[in-house]
Design a protein around this motif. Structure first.
Motif, PDB file in Angstrom:
ATOM      1  N   THR A  79       0.951  -1.208   0.131  1.00 39.20           N
ATOM      2  CA  THR A  79      -0.122  -0.140   0.156  1.00 39.20           C
ATOM      3  C   THR A  79       0.885   1.458  -0.042  1.00 39.20           C
ATOM      4  OG1 THR A  79      -0.142  -0.035   2.295  1.00 39.20           O
ATOM      5  CG2 THR A  79      -1.795  -1.126   1.248  1.00 39.20           C
ATOM      6  N   GLY A  80       2.090   0.972   0.585  1.00 34.62           N
ATOM      7  CA  GLY A  80       2.943   2.060   0.279  1.00 34.62           C
ATOM      8  C   GLY A  80       3.553   2.745  -1.127  1.00 34.62           C
ATOM      9  N   LEU A  81       3.486   1.901  -2.009  1.00 32.53           N
ATOM     10  CA  LEU A  81       3.918   2.027  -3.324  1.00 32.53           C
ATOM     11  C   LEU A  81       3.155   3.059  -4.110  1.00 32.53           C
ATOM     12  CD1 LEU A  81       3.675  -1.505  -4.844  1.00 32.53           C
ATOM     13  CD2 LEU A  81       5.788  -0.227  -4.590  1.00 32.53           C
ATOM     14  N   PRO A  82       4.099   4.046  -4.616  1.00 29.62           N
ATOM     15  CA  PRO A  82       3.300   5.430  -5.439  1.00 29.62           C
ATOM     16  C   PRO A  82       2.431   4.796  -6.370  1.00 29.62           C
ATOM     17  CG  PRO A  82       5.660   4.830  -6.309  1.00 29.62           C
ATOM     18  CD  PRO A  82       5.520   3.870  -5.162  1.00 29.62           C
ATOM     19  N   ASP A  83       1.499   5.755  -6.873  1.00 28.40           N
ATOM     20  CA  ASP A  83       0.434   5.556  -7.981  1.00 28.40           C
ATOM     21  C   ASP A  83       1.330   5.020  -9.344  1.00 28.40           C
ATOM     22  OD1 ASP A  83      -1.586   5.833  -6.287  1.00 28.40           O
ATOM     23  OD2 ASP A  83      -1.610   7.921  -7.190  1.00 28.40           O
ATOM     24  N   VAL A  84       2.436   5.895  -9.563  1.00 26.80           N
ATOM     25  CA  VAL A  84       3.270   5.481 -10.648  1.00 26.80           C
ATOM     26  C   VAL A  84       4.824   5.331 -10.104  1.00 26.80           C
ATOM     27  CG1 VAL A  84       4.102   6.392 -12.884  1.00 26.80           C
ATOM     28  CG2 VAL A  84       1.769   6.603 -12.173  1.00 26.80           C
ATOM     29  N   LEU A  85       5.418   4.241 -10.417  1.00 26.85           N
ATOM     30  CA  LEU A  85       7.074   3.896 -10.090  1.00 26.85           C
ATOM     31  C   LEU A  85       7.596   3.909 -11.502  1.00 26.85           C
ATOM     32  CD1 LEU A  85       9.316   3.799  -8.241  1.00 26.85           C
ATOM     33  CD2 LEU A  85       8.579   1.226  -8.182  1.00 26.85           C
ATOM     34  N   HIS A  86       8.284   5.072 -11.963  1.00 24.72           N
ATOM     35  CA  HIS A  86       9.045   4.734 -13.081  1.00 24.72           C
ATOM     36  C   HIS A  86      10.419   4.696 -13.077  1.00 24.72           C
ATOM     37  CE1 HIS A  86      10.663   7.446 -16.851  1.00 24.72           C
ATOM     38  NE2 HIS A  86      10.634   6.325 -17.015  1.00 24.72           N
ATOM     39  N   LEU A  87      11.118   3.680 -13.459  1.00 26.56           N
ATOM     40  CA  LEU A  87      12.383   3.313 -13.504  1.00 26.56           C
ATOM     41  C   LEU A  87      13.040   3.445 -14.838  1.00 26.56           C
ATOM     42  CD1 LEU A  87      11.745   0.200 -10.951  1.00 26.56           C
ATOM     43  CD2 LEU A  87      12.506   2.509 -10.269  1.00 26.56           C
ATOM     44  N   PRO A  88      13.691   4.549 -15.012  1.00 26.67           N
ATOM     45  CA  PRO A  88      14.295   4.768 -16.238  1.00 26.67           C
ATOM     46  C   PRO A  88      15.466   3.986 -16.399  1.00 26.67           C
ATOM     47  CG  PRO A  88      14.489   6.666 -15.107  1.00 26.67           C
ATOM     48  CD  PRO A  88      13.672   5.790 -14.114  1.00 26.67           C
ATOM     49  N   ALA A  89      15.751   3.577 -17.813  1.00 28.83           N
ATOM     50  CA  ALA A  89      17.036   2.945 -18.142  1.00 28.83           C
ATOM     51  C   ALA A  89      18.283   3.888 -18.120  1.00 28.83           C
ATOM     52  CB  ALA A  89      16.889   1.994 -19.438  1.00 28.83           C
ATOM     53  N   ARG A  90      18.741   4.116 -16.920  1.00 27.94           N
ATOM     54  CA  ARG A  90      19.984   4.905 -16.851  1.00 27.94           C
ATOM     55  C   ARG A  90      21.224   3.829 -16.833  1.00 27.94           C
ATOM     56  NH1 ARG A  90      17.277   8.167 -11.945  1.00 27.94           N
ATOM     57  NH2 ARG A  90      15.970   9.511 -13.477  1.00 27.94           N
TER      58      ARG A  90
END
Length: 311
Positions: free
Chosen positions: A133-144
């Motif tokens: 439930t603590g996860l954000p609505d959108v978790l974006h993990l860019p390819a860095r």
């Protein structure tokens, strides 16, 4: 005891569902009926993550590049598109065979090509674990470059399996998708603010020892003092530290995990109530059934029947 693995095993319902989508611009797919935590992996090309409509703009549009990974842990409705202004259609994958773990979808066109893996992890919705439930609505993990090498090596493997379908692919691919969730959560916990609770709770050696003890032996009649001794602190100091990091007192979390353990056993096994009571730390089937009904607002038998029907 691996606390994160234990939590995920207890929260998951069945296998992940997913589809490989090959699209040519212009295209737009809307995802509105999400039963768990949705994810997207951009295997080739680029695209946009968008709110499903202007009237429900719960997050800002995000441009996605090859290797980018997105997790919508709360099951937030959203869309994927070649550009922010293209028309959207509802996502409707097809399966190659009734037993295929993954579907396929293709949108023809004359524009730029993009290949994505879109899917969802089916999660228990009633009394979800605070880690999820603590996860954000959108978790974006860019390819860095140099960032999350394990995660991006995994996406490369997934892309190869889905595109080439070598022998054994139907056995390997679900395992890779399962591993993908762990890698996404690791990246989130690593970057999360210490105020975000569980990132600090799992990193803190004192709290982590107590959590491991609870997860390994939920059936024990733990006291706050005993858990404090395991963690290496006095009763009062441990209670304050655990509550601050986990978000609830030690014995409240113990009850939560006992009920979560019992719910998992009800879903996954045919064990009678007496055995479930022992596993959850209750002295009798009656005491267990009463506690379970208080937490889940239904009897264990009804919960088991509903879980089997849902699966």
């Amino acid at each position: 005891m691996d606390v994160m693995a234990d939590i995920l095993a207890a929260m998951r319902i069945g296998r992940p569902v997913a589809a490989r989508t090959e699209t040519h611009a212009p295209w737009g797919l809307r995802f509105t009926h999400i039963t768990g935590a949705a994810f997207h992996v951009v295997l080739q090309g680029s695209c946009w993550l968008l709110p499903p409509s202007e009237d429900s703009a719960t997050f800002e549009p995000v441009e996605l590049a090859p290797g980018d990974v997105v997790l919508l842990g709360r099951g937030t409705a959203h869309a994927m598109a070649s550009a922010p202004d293209v028309p959207l259609i509802d996502f409707a994958p097809t399966r190659d065979t009734p037993s295929a773990p993954f579907g396929q979808m293709s949108i023809p066109g004359a524009g730029a090509r993009a290949v994505t893996l879109c899917g969802a992890y089916l999660l228990q919705r009633h009394r979800p674990h605070p880690l999820l439930t603590g996860l954000p609505d959108v978790l974006h993990l860019p390819a860095r470059p140099g960032r999350d090498p394990g995660l991006h090596a995994l996406t490369t493997l997934l892309g190869d399996e889905l595109e080439n379908r070598p022998p054994g692919s139907t056995a390997v691919t679900p395992t890779l998708v399962d591993a993908l969730l762990v890698y996404m959560l690791r990246a989130w916990l690593r970057d999360a603010s210490p105020a975000d609770g569980w990132s600090a709770a799992l990193a803190d050696p004192v709290t982590a020892r107590a959590l491991a003890a609870i997860h390994e032996h939920p059936e024990r009649t733990w006291t706050v003092g005993q858990l404090g001794a395991v963690a290496g602190l006095s009763r009062a100091a441990f209670a304050r530290r655990f509550t601050a990091l986990v978000g609830e007192p030690p014995l409240t979390y113990l009850t939560r995990w006992r009920m979560t353990t019992a719910a998992r056993l009800l879903r996954d096994t045919d064990k009678p109530l007496a055995q479930l009571a022992d596993a959850a730390g209750y002295g009798s089937a009656f005491a267990f059934a009463k506690a379970f009904r208080r937490e889940y607002h239904m009897t264990p038998g009804h919960y088991r029947a509903d879980a089997r029907l849902t699966e």
